[in-house]
Write a protein that holds these residues in place. Structure first.
Motif, PDB file in Angstrom:
ATOM      1  N   GLN A   1      -4.610   4.450  -7.042  1.00  0.00           N
ATOM      2  CA  GLN A   1      -3.703   5.810  -6.668  1.00  0.00           C
ATOM      3  C   GLN A   1      -3.676   6.740  -7.923  1.00  0.00           C
ATOM      4  O   GLN A   1      -3.762   7.905  -7.565  1.00  0.00           O
ATOM      5  CB  GLN A   1      -2.376   5.367  -6.143  1.00  0.00           C
ATOM      6  CG  GLN A   1      -1.498   6.471  -5.496  1.00  0.00           C
ATOM      7  CD  GLN A   1      -2.155   7.055  -4.164  1.00  0.00           C
ATOM      8  OE1 GLN A   1      -2.759   6.265  -3.333  1.00  0.00           O
ATOM      9  NE2 GLN A   1      -2.004   8.320  -3.971  1.00  0.00           N
TER      10      GLN A   1
ATOM     11  N   THR B   1      -5.095  10.996  -8.250  1.00  0.00           N
ATOM     12  CA  THR B   1      -4.144  12.123  -8.530  1.00  0.00           C
ATOM     13  C   THR B   1      -4.696  12.993  -9.435  1.00  0.00           C
ATOM     14  O   THR B   1      -5.156  12.652 -10.436  1.00  0.00           O
ATOM     15  CB  THR B   1      -2.895  11.457  -8.945  1.00  0.00           C
ATOM     16  OG1 THR B   1      -2.303  10.465  -8.207  1.00  0.00           O
ATOM     17  CG2 THR B   1      -1.534  12.502  -9.295  1.00  0.00           C
TER      18      THR B   1
ATOM     19  N   GLU C   1       0.768  -1.292  -0.064  1.00  0.00           N
ATOM     20  CA  GLU C   1       0.173   0.112   0.073  1.00  0.00           C
ATOM     21  C   GLU C   1       0.807   1.264   0.216  1.00  0.00           C
ATOM     22  O   GLU C   1       0.475   2.137  -0.858  1.00  0.00           O
ATOM     23  CB  GLU C   1      -1.080   0.118   1.284  1.00  0.00           C
ATOM     24  CG  GLU C   1      -2.083  -0.899   1.017  1.00  0.00           C
ATOM     25  CD  GLU C   1      -1.739  -2.334   1.404  1.00  0.00           C
ATOM     26  OE1 GLU C   1      -0.532  -2.671   1.848  1.00  0.00           O
ATOM     27  OE2 GLU C   1      -2.570  -3.279   1.302  1.00  0.00           O
ATOM     28  N   ARG C   2       1.959   1.279   0.885  1.00  0.00           N
ATOM     29  CA  ARG C   2       2.663   2.371   0.741  1.00  0.00           C
ATOM     30  C   ARG C   2       3.352   2.474  -0.420  1.00  0.00           C
ATOM     31  O   ARG C   2       3.932   3.813  -0.800  1.00  0.00           O
ATOM     32  CB  ARG C   2       3.513   2.350   2.233  1.00  0.00           C
ATOM     33  CG  ARG C   2       4.755   3.426   2.272  1.00  0.00           C
ATOM     34  CD  ARG C   2       5.654   3.072   3.467  1.00  0.00           C
ATOM     35  NE  ARG C   2       6.343   4.298   3.489  1.00  0.00           N
ATOM     36  CZ  ARG C   2       7.620   4.182   3.067  1.00  0.00           C
ATOM     37  NH1 ARG C   2       8.312   3.170   2.433  1.00  0.00           N
ATOM     38  NH2 ARG C   2       8.720   5.049   3.037  1.00  0.00           N
TER      39      ARG C   2
ATOM     40  N   GLU D   1       1.277   4.010  -3.304  1.00  0.00           N
ATOM     41  CA  GLU D   1       1.124   5.412  -3.050  1.00  0.00           C
ATOM     42  C   GLU D   1       2.376   6.253  -3.192  1.00  0.00           C
ATOM     43  O   GLU D   1       2.265   7.108  -4.200  1.00  0.00           O
ATOM     44  CB  GLU D   1       0.658   5.688  -1.411  1.00  0.00           C
ATOM     45  CG  GLU D   1       0.317   7.001  -1.321  1.00  0.00           C
ATOM     46  CD  GLU D   1       0.214   7.323   0.298  1.00  0.00           C
ATOM     47  OE1 GLU D   1      -0.102   8.390   0.802  1.00  0.00           O
ATOM     48  OE2 GLU D   1       0.063   6.304   0.918  1.00  0.00           O
TER      49      GLU D   1
ATOM     50  N   GLN E   1       3.305   8.799  -6.763  1.00  0.00           N
ATOM     51  CA  GLN E   1       3.705  10.224  -6.322  1.00  0.00           C
ATOM     52  C   GLN E   1       5.134  10.589  -7.129  1.00  0.00           C
ATOM     53  O   GLN E   1       4.954  11.564  -7.519  1.00  0.00           O
ATOM     54  CB  GLN E   1       3.593  10.417  -4.917  1.00  0.00           C
ATOM     55  CG  GLN E   1       4.351  11.594  -4.497  1.00  0.00           C
ATOM     56  CD  GLN E   1       4.659  11.792  -3.008  1.00  0.00           C
ATOM     57  OE1 GLN E   1       4.029  11.028  -2.200  1.00  0.00           O
ATOM     58  NE2 GLN E   1       5.266  12.883  -2.627  1.00  0.00           N
TER      59      GLN E   1
END
Length: 477
Positions: free
Chosen positions: A305, A309, A264-265, A268, A272
Motif C-alpha cells: 500500500q 501511495t 486488507e482494509r 489500506e 492512508q
C-alpha cells in the motif's frame, strides 16, 4: 516580487512596526512567495488594545447575534473557497483538493456548528438551594483570548480557535504560524466584513511574537496548538499571570491490529491515515501494533500500500499527499530516517523523494522496532509508520500506552468484546474502532498527558472559553 504581508488589527490591515521579516516559502518548490513581518511589542499592544475595546460590546451581544455572525462567516468561506485554497497552497504545498475539502469545507461545517452551539450553553437550574435565596448560574465569556495556531492545517486550526471563542462572546488576538499565514489573513479579511472592528485581530511573527501574546497582561486565556515544547513554554508564561490555558499538543497515535481484523482494509486505511497531509497531523497513525500471528502478512500488505501511495509529482493533483511544511522540519525528518536503528528494517520508503526541489518524503514503513526506539517514543510528524508486534491483548494495550503522548488511537478487530475492552483501557483522548482520524464537529478532540489538555470541537470547546459565575438573590425585600 513577493508580497509583503500585514497585520489585521481593529478591522483593517496595518503595517507592522517590527523591522524583522520572514520569507514565506512554498515547500513544493522552495520558492519565496511572500514576506511576513515579525510583530513587536508595539504591534501586540495595539492588537490587544483593539480586542479589549471591542470586548466591552461584543461580550454583551446575544447568542443569536453571535450565531448570525458565524453563519455569515461560514457562507463567506464558501464564497471565497478558491481564494482560500490558493492562499494556503502557496504556503503549504498541500494538494488543492485536500485544502478545499479538509479545511474550507470542514471549516465551514465547524463554524456552522459553533453558530448553533452559541445558543445552547446551559447552567444549573435556578432554585432555592438555601431557604429564601434563589441561586442561578451565569456562563460568561472569558473576555480577551490570545491564540496561537500551527502550520499543519492553517485555516482549519484557525477556525477551531476562533469559532468557539467567538460563539462564547470573546474577542481574539490570533497569531498564525510564521510559515503559513496567508489563508488566515484571508479569513481575517472576511471576518472583518462581518464582525465589529477589534473582535478578531491577527498579528504575524515568530516564536518571540507568540511569547509576547502569551505573556501580555490583557488576555485572560491563552490557547495554542503546537509542539509539546511550545505548550510547556505557554503554560509556564501563562502561570505568571494566572491565565487559563488550552493546550492541544503532539501525538504518537497507535493502531492496534488484531488477527481477526479485516487485514486488507486495515492496511489500506492505516497507510492512508499515516501519510495523509504527509503525516503532519497529531492524530496520524504513527505506531502500528499487530498481533504476531499475522505480522508477516500484514507487513507485506502495508508495504504494498505504501508503494502505491504517490507524493512528489510535479502535478500536485496526482499526489496523495504533499511536502513537509518547511526546510527545518524536512531536515529533522530526514535525519531521523538516516538514523534508523540497526535492528529495524525499512520495507517501504525511508528517504526523501528524488528529483524535486520540494520537501517531499516517501511514504515509509519500518518493522522490527523496539519500544524504547526514538521513532517509537518521539513525534516524527512525517509520513512514517513503525511496526511492532504483540502476543496478547494486555501486551498490546501496554505497548500502546507506554509513550508520553495520549491524543489518539485506534483498534482494528471484528470482535465486539475486544473493541470494548481495549477502548476502555487505552489512555488516549480518542479511540477509533476499525477506522482512524475521522472527526466531526459534534464530538470533542483533545488529549491527555503530553498531548495537552482542553477540548477542540463540540460544546466542550465552547465551554472552554467561558467562565462560570454564581448569582444569589435574597427573596426578602
Amino acid at each position: 516580487m513577493a508580497e509583503t504581508l500585514q497585520n489585521f488589527i481593529n478591522g483593517r490591515f496595518v503595517a507592522a512596526h517590527g523591522q524583522e521579516t520572514i520569507e514565506i516559502v512554498n515547500p513544493s518548490d522552495g520558492k519565496v512567495v511572500a514576506i511576513s513581518p515579525v510583530s513587536d511589542e508595539q504591534d501586540v499592544d495595539a492588537a490587544f488594545e483593539a480586542a479589549a475595546a471591542a470586548a466591552k460590546t461584543w461580550n454583551r451581544t446575544t447568542p443569536g447575534e453571535r450565531q448570525d455572525a458565524l453563519l455569515k462567516l461560514a457562507d463567506a468561506l464558501q464564497e471565497h473557497k478558491d481564494e482560500l485554497v490558493e492562499a494556503q497552497h502557496r504556503n503549504t504545498g498541500q494538494p488543492r483538493a485536500q485544502i478545499g475539502s479538509e479545511e474550507v469545507d470542514a471549516g465551514t461545517d465547524n463554524l456552522r456548528f459553533f453558530a448553533g452551539a452559541a445558543r445552547t450553553l446551559e447552567g444549573r437550574a435556578a432554585t432555592e438551594y438555601m431557604s429564601e435565596h434563589t441561586s442561578y448560574i451565569r456562563r460568561e465569556p472569558v473576555g480577551v483570548v490570545a491564540q496561537v495556531a500551527p502550520w499543519n492545517y492553517p485555516l482549519l486550526m484557525g477556525i477551531w480557535k476562533i469559532g468557539p471563542a467567538l460563539a462564547a462572546g470573546n474577542t481574539i488576538v490570533l497569531k498564525p504560524s510564521d510559515t503559513t499565514p496567508e489563508s488566515t489573513l484571508v479569513l481575517a479579511r472576511l471576518a472583518g466584513e462581518i464582525l465589529p472592528p477589534g473582535v478578531l485581530n491577527v498579528v504575524l511573527g515568530n516564536a518571540t511574537t507568540g511569547e509576547l501574546l502569551t505573556t501580555h497582561r490583557v488576555p485572560g486565556m491563552v490557547s495554542i496548538t503546537g509542539s509539546v515544547r511550545a505548550g510547556q513554554a505557554v503554560a509556564r508564561s501563562a502561570s505568571e499571570g494566572l491565565k487559563r490555558t488550552h493546550l492541544e499538543l503532539g501525538g504518537k497515535a497507535p493502531a492496534l491490529v488484531f488477527a481477526d481484523a479485516d487485514l486488507e482494509r486495515a492496511a489500506e486505511q492505516l497507510v492512508q491515515y499515516g501519510t495523509f497531509n504527509a503525516g503532519q497531523d497529531c492524530t496520524a497513525v504513527t505506531r502500528i501494533l499487530v498481533e504476531k500471528s499475522v505480522e508477516e502478512k500484514f507487513v507485506k500488505l502495508l508495504a504494498e500500500q505504501a508503494k502505491k501511495t504517490v507524493t512528489g509529482d510535479a502535478d500536485e493533483s496526482k499526489n496523495d499527499f504533499g511536502p513537509l511544511n518547511n526546510v527545518r522540519h524536512f531536515e529533522d525528518v530526514r535525519t531521523k530516517l538516516e538514523n534508523i536503528p540497526a535492528h529495524a528494517t525499512v520495507v517501504a520508503g525511508g528517504k526523501p523523494v528524488e528529483g524535486t526541489d520540494g520537501f517531499f518524503v516517501e511514504p515509509t514503513v519500518i518493522t522490527g522496532m523496539h519500544q524504547d526506539d526514538a521513532l517509537v517514543q518521539e513525534e516524527t510528524f512525517g509520513p512514517v509508520l513503525t511496526v511492532q508486534t504483540f502476543s496478547s491483548e494486555e501486551e498490546a494495550v501496554e505497548l500502546a500506552n507506554d509513550v508520553l503522548y495520549a491524543l489518539a488511537s485506534s483498534v482494528w478487530t471484528s470482535d465486539h468484546g475486544t473493541a470494548m475492552r481495549v477502548s476502555r483501557d487505552l489512555d488516549f483522548g480518542c479511540v477509533w474502532v476499525n477506522t482512524h482520524m475521522l472527526l466531526v464537529s459534534e464530538m470533542p478532540h483533545g488529549g491527555f498527558k503530553h498531548s495537552g489538555y482542553g477540548k477542540d470541537l463540540s460544546l466542550y470547546s465552547v465551554e472552554e472559553y467561558t467562565r462560570v459565575k454564581h448569582v444569589m438573590h435574597s427573596l426578602e425585600a
